[in-house]
Design an enzyme around this catalytic site. Structure first.
Site, PDB file in Angstrom:
ATOM      1  N   LYS A  49       1.335  -0.867   0.102  1.00 14.79           N
ATOM      2  CA  LYS A  49       0.109  -0.149  -0.248  1.00 14.79           C
ATOM      3  C   LYS A  49       1.106   1.425   0.130  1.00 14.79           C
ATOM      4  CE  LYS A  49      -2.036  -0.946   3.687  1.00 14.79           C
ATOM      5  NZ  LYS A  49      -1.025  -2.549   4.692  1.00 14.79           N
ATOM      6  N   ARG A  80     -10.361   0.113   8.033  1.00 13.29           N
ATOM      7  CA  ARG A  80      -8.877  -1.989   8.468  1.00 13.29           C
ATOM      8  C   ARG A  80     -11.035  -1.756   8.876  1.00 13.29           C
ATOM      9  NH1 ARG A  80      -3.307  -2.274   9.301  1.00 13.29           N
ATOM     10  NH2 ARG A  80      -2.435  -0.344   8.918  1.00 13.29           N
ATOM     11  N   ARG A 118      11.778  -5.576   4.759  1.00 14.91           N
ATOM     12  CA  ARG A 118      11.476  -4.525   4.732  1.00 14.91           C
ATOM     13  C   ARG A 118      12.404  -3.477   5.205  1.00 14.91           C
ATOM     14  NH1 ARG A 118       5.573  -2.157   5.342  1.00 14.91           N
ATOM     15  NH2 ARG A 118       5.830  -3.400   7.508  1.00 14.91           N
ATOM     16  N   ARG A 161      11.119  -2.115  10.452  1.00 18.05           N
ATOM     17  CA  ARG A 161       9.865  -1.679  11.412  1.00 18.05           C
ATOM     18  C   ARG A 161       9.989  -2.714  12.965  1.00 18.05           C
ATOM     19  NH1 ARG A 161       4.919   0.282   7.895  1.00 18.05           N
ATOM     20  NH2 ARG A 161       3.815  -1.638  10.038  1.00 18.05           N
ATOM     21  N   ARG A 202       0.135  -9.660  12.964  1.00 20.12           N
ATOM     22  CA  ARG A 202      -0.737  -8.530  12.004  1.00 20.12           C
ATOM     23  C   ARG A 202      -2.071  -9.759  10.823  1.00 20.12           C
ATOM     24  NH1 ARG A 202       4.475  -5.807  10.677  1.00 20.12           N
ATOM     25  NH2 ARG A 202       2.497  -4.130   8.883  1.00 20.12           N
TER      26      ARG A 202
HETATM   27  P1  AP5 Z   1       4.832  -1.501   1.832  1.00 20.90           P
HETATM   28  O1  AP5 Z   1       4.405  -1.336   0.618  1.00 20.90           O
HETATM   29  O2  AP5 Z   1       5.853  -1.171   3.285  1.00 20.90           O
HETATM   30  O3  AP5 Z   1       3.768  -2.298   2.112  1.00 20.90           O
HETATM   31  P2  AP5 Z   1       2.150  -1.908   3.205  1.00 20.90           P
HETATM   32  O4  AP5 Z   1       1.365  -3.033   2.965  1.00 20.90           O
HETATM   33  O5  AP5 Z   1       1.867  -0.808   2.883  1.00 20.90           O
HETATM   34  O6  AP5 Z   1       2.799  -2.680   4.082  1.00 20.90           O
HETATM   35  P3  AP5 Z   1       2.542  -2.057   5.711  1.00 20.90           P
HETATM   36  O7  AP5 Z   1       3.086  -3.104   6.971  1.00 20.90           O
HETATM   37  O8  AP5 Z   1       2.918  -1.189   6.190  1.00 20.90           O
HETATM   38  O9  AP5 Z   1       0.992  -2.147   6.686  1.00 20.90           O
HETATM   39  P4  AP5 Z   1       0.245  -2.546   7.541  1.00 20.90           P
HETATM   40  O10 AP5 Z   1      -0.860  -2.426   7.235  1.00 20.90           O
HETATM   41  O11 AP5 Z   1      -0.024  -4.202   8.301  1.00 20.90           O
HETATM   42  O12 AP5 Z   1       1.178  -0.916   8.460  1.00 20.90           O
HETATM   43  P5  AP5 Z   1       0.986  -0.475   8.986  1.00 20.90           P
HETATM   44  O13 AP5 Z   1       1.908   1.181   8.488  1.00 20.90           O
HETATM   45  O14 AP5 Z   1      -0.873   0.686   7.839  1.00 20.90           O
HETATM   46  O15 AP5 Z   1       5.556  -2.912   1.592  1.00 20.90           O
HETATM   47  C1  AP5 Z   1       5.473  -3.935   2.142  1.00 20.90           C
HETATM   48  C2  AP5 Z   1       7.890  -4.304   1.279  1.00 20.90           C
HETATM   49  O16 AP5 Z   1       7.674  -4.839   0.468  1.00 20.90           O
HETATM   50  C3  AP5 Z   1       8.616  -3.587   1.305  1.00 20.90           C
HETATM   51  O17 AP5 Z   1       9.505  -3.707   1.807  1.00 20.90           O
HETATM   52  C4  AP5 Z   1       8.246  -2.744  -0.016  1.00 20.90           C
HETATM   53  O18 AP5 Z   1       9.611  -2.232  -1.133  1.00 20.90           O
HETATM   54  C5  AP5 Z   1       8.168  -4.425  -0.354  1.00 20.90           C
HETATM   55  N1  AP5 Z   1       7.524  -3.507  -1.683  1.00 20.90           N
HETATM   56  C6  AP5 Z   1       6.111  -3.354  -2.220  1.00 20.90           C
HETATM   57  N2  AP5 Z   1       5.614  -3.315  -3.346  1.00 20.90           N
HETATM   58  C7  AP5 Z   1       6.253  -4.543  -3.495  1.00 20.90           C
HETATM   59  C8  AP5 Z   1       6.323  -5.014  -5.302  1.00 20.90           C
HETATM   60  N3  AP5 Z   1       5.240  -4.565  -5.751  1.00 20.90           N
HETATM   61  N4  AP5 Z   1       7.160  -6.395  -5.817  1.00 20.90           N
HETATM   62  C9  AP5 Z   1       8.280  -5.621  -4.747  1.00 20.90           C
HETATM   63  N5  AP5 Z   1       8.301  -5.845  -2.921  1.00 20.90           N
HETATM   64  C10 AP5 Z   1       7.608  -4.936  -3.325  1.00 20.90           C
HETATM   65  O19 AP5 Z   1      -0.134  -0.413  10.569  1.00 20.90           O
HETATM   66  C11 AP5 Z   1       0.987  -0.592  11.227  1.00 20.90           C
HETATM   67  C12 AP5 Z   1      -0.187  -0.296  12.670  1.00 20.90           C
HETATM   68  O20 AP5 Z   1      -0.751   0.345  13.338  1.00 20.90           O
HETATM   69  C13 AP5 Z   1      -1.678  -1.791  12.423  1.00 20.90           C
HETATM   70  O21 AP5 Z   1      -0.380  -2.514  13.540  1.00 20.90           O
HETATM   71  C14 AP5 Z   1      -2.223  -1.020  14.056  1.00 20.90           C
HETATM   72  O22 AP5 Z   1      -1.960  -1.871  14.818  1.00 20.90           O
HETATM   73  C15 AP5 Z   1      -2.182   0.527  13.003  1.00 20.90           C
HETATM   74  N6  AP5 Z   1      -2.826   1.189  12.840  1.00 20.90           N
HETATM   75  C16 AP5 Z   1      -3.425   1.424  11.688  1.00 20.90           C
HETATM   76  N7  AP5 Z   1      -4.237   1.687  11.081  1.00 20.90           N
HETATM   77  C17 AP5 Z   1      -4.874   1.424  11.742  1.00 20.90           C
HETATM   78  C18 AP5 Z   1      -6.580   1.917  11.493  1.00 20.90           C
HETATM   79  N8  AP5 Z   1      -7.219   1.587  10.601  1.00 20.90           N
HETATM   80  N9  AP5 Z   1      -7.206   1.164  12.552  1.00 20.90           N
HETATM   81  C19 AP5 Z   1      -6.450   0.803  13.532  1.00 20.90           C
HETATM   82  N10 AP5 Z   1      -5.197   0.415  14.158  1.00 20.90           N
HETATM   83  C20 AP5 Z   1      -4.196   0.573  12.786  1.00 20.90           C
END
Ligand code: AP5
Length: 214
Positions: free
Chosen positions: A14, A89, A128, A161, A172
């Protein structure tokens, strides 16, 4: 205010896709994870409340993240267009978002789900690396920095991270299956969801999202 929603499991890409879509779609990127991590780092009351949930890989309470997102969206310019990465979410968050958008006279322009298999998600999260200075994202194998361990953009040392450890990643992914799957069904039932293959180069995935939204 208008919004585009980017849904997907942890590691589905994302944030990576969003960074390529900002200029193409003329949107402001809103990452709920980044907002929460910044609040934790700054030691705000919201950050202190969120920290334990995030460390365990659980969702923070709907009310907490809902308030942060609503404050941000309602404080922006009236014609602003947002790309929401990681929010909503849960169905409760989606209902809250609908209300905020409707009150502003805006629309949800599209909801995209990035589809990636669990094996690839685990591999992506394990490899990552992120820049603590400018938040740029890398992957040790698929998207390495030019100099190993050093950010291409600001020269800071890259880090893993704290929620990318194997146990937290497992949690997760399980939280996504239990708590966000109902939201995907909810959008599906409203015929408001487009699934996009999240496997391929980051540019290819971004292009697919643009096509899906057009
Ligand atoms: P990346 O782009 O970083 O993936 P992402 O989908 O953004 O992954 P996240 O881990 O950030 O998502 P998440 O939803 O768990 O975490 P968030 O920060 O929102 O890509 C991942 C890796 O793959 C990277 O190394 C990248 O280089 C590689 N990659 C990407 N695309 C690629 C491709 N096409 N080909 C090859 N490699 C690729 O949330 C963190 C925490 O915050 C949650 O656990 C929760 O506690 C809280 N939180 C956040 N939002 C909410 C909500 N709405 N409600 C409640 N709690 C929340």
């Amino acid at each position: 205010m208008d919004a585009i929603i980017l849904l997907g499991a942890p590691g589905s890409g994302k944030g990576t896709a969003a960074s390529r879509l900002i200029a193409r779609l003329g949107v402001q990127h809103v990452s709920s994870g980044d907002l929460l991590r910044n609040a934790v780092k700054a030691g705000t009351p919201a950050g202190r409340e969120a920290e334990g949930f995030m460390k365990r890989g659980e969702l923070v309470p709907d009310e907490l993240i809902g308030r942060i997102i609503a404050d941000l969206l309602t404080s922006g310019k009236s014609g602003a267009k947002y790309l929401l990465d990681g929010f909503p979410r849960t169905v409760a968050q989606a209902e809250m978002l609908d209300r905020v958008v409707a009150q502003s006279g805006g629309r949800i322009l599209g909801t995209v789900l990035l589809d990636v298999s669990e094996a690839i998600l685990v591999e992506r999260l394990a490899g990552r690396r992120v820049c603590p200075g400018c938040a740029a994202g890398y992957h040790v194998r698929t998207m390495p920095s030019k100099v190993s361990g050093v950010c291409d953009h600001c020269g800071a040392g890259l880090v893993q991270r704290s929620d990318d450890t194997p146990d937290t990643v497992r949690n997760r992914l399980s939280v996504f299956s239990r708590q966000t799957a109902p939201l995907i069904e909810w959008y599906g039932a409203r015929k408001a969801l487009v699934r996009v293959d999240g496997v391929g180069s980051a540019d290819e995935v971004a292009e697919r999202i643009i096509q899906a939204l057009s």
